[in-house]
Design an enzyme around this catalytic site. Sequence first.
Site, mmCIF file in Angstrom:
data_model
loop_
_atom_site.group_PDB
_atom_site.id
_atom_site.type_symbol
_atom_site.label_atom_id
_atom_site.label_comp_id
_atom_site.label_asym_id
_atom_site.label_seq_id
_atom_site.Cartn_x
_atom_site.Cartn_y
_atom_site.Cartn_z
ATOM 1 N N ASP A 49 -20.182 -0.405 24.338
ATOM 2 C CA ASP A 49 -18.940 -1.077 23.879
ATOM 3 C C ASP A 49 -18.794 -2.218 24.461
ATOM 4 O O ASP A 49 -20.167 -2.928 24.878
ATOM 5 C CB ASP A 49 -17.682 -0.003 25.107
ATOM 6 C CG ASP A 49 -16.424 -1.256 25.229
ATOM 7 O OD1 ASP A 49 -15.856 -1.523 24.036
ATOM 8 O OD2 ASP A 49 -16.487 -1.300 26.247
ATOM 9 N N ASP A 51 -16.347 -4.748 25.730
ATOM 10 C CA ASP A 51 -15.182 -5.482 26.501
ATOM 11 C C ASP A 51 -15.456 -4.977 27.881
ATOM 12 O O ASP A 51 -14.981 -3.369 28.007
ATOM 13 C CB ASP A 51 -13.607 -5.834 25.748
ATOM 14 C CG ASP A 51 -13.051 -6.692 24.932
ATOM 15 O OD1 ASP A 51 -13.558 -7.542 25.528
ATOM 16 O OD2 ASP A 51 -12.809 -6.831 23.990
#
Length: 316
Positions: A49, A51
Amino acid sequence: MPSPSILQQLLDLFPRKGETIKILNPEKVDKLLLSILDGATKSLQVVTDFDMTLTRQHLNGKRCDSSYGVMDRSPLLAEEIKSKNIALCEKYHAIEICHEMSTEEKIPHMIKWYGGTHEILVACGITQSIVKTITQGSNAILRDRAVDFLQTLNEADVPVLIFSAGIGDILHGILQYQKALFPNMKIVSNWMEFDDCGILIGFKEPIIHTFNKNKSVLGTSEKSYFASLSHRENIILLGDSIGDIHMADGMEARGAILKIGFLNMNIEERLESFMRDYDIVIVDDQSMDFLNVLLQMILGDKNSKSTNDDLNAASH
């Protein structure tokens, strides 16, 4: 006296293990680590991922920006626009992290959230040049020593897939601006569409949100990418939400998948579910130090002493 396990050797190299590292099933993790070390870098790929996983969640007591938050906090956008986006975030983020709702219950809310945000951004006439300026002035900050981690993966020729429910144009700009964009990376995210004048007219389909980061949103290009890496059977998966655990679904790799979760907020109420779904949970550590130690083990411990010295210095 028996030799320490692979996991114990890893933890012994990490000075803050007692404060930040939580593991529900050490025996399972040890087996996964052994498989990954046996395969070395030639059998490895990373799926992560962006963020709050590659980036910090907070700094000096203040929350850092996500790729969408970059837009919401920019002085280049009208206050009315930012207020609408922030209101949507406050409403739907609480649903996103609610541990009392099922994923199926959350998905319709995520679609409304992302769709509403995209409509607001299109309506305000954002241009490509504004996006670039906003990105460079943002408070989205990579985790401490994240650049080292990503650079080492590139030098070791380990492919990195960044699977993000954020804005692809923004996170690409953040990586580029912070000198962390490398040729071994592929980004799957929400990409903006601009007209011939460089004005935002929409977002490419499908919309990627927290709970559909899996094979259901992959196009032909992404499926070809995964197929080309089928010989890299071991995966290190990095995320900061329960939805992220499915990012490797649909990949042709059939080896060890080591899932490492960054738990950044609402720690007490979310720790149990994180420990159940992730093999290793890193609690409120805004660095990539643990991953750098793990990577040095996989590389053959070439720089373990200098890495450990750096970590000990950083812990004080």
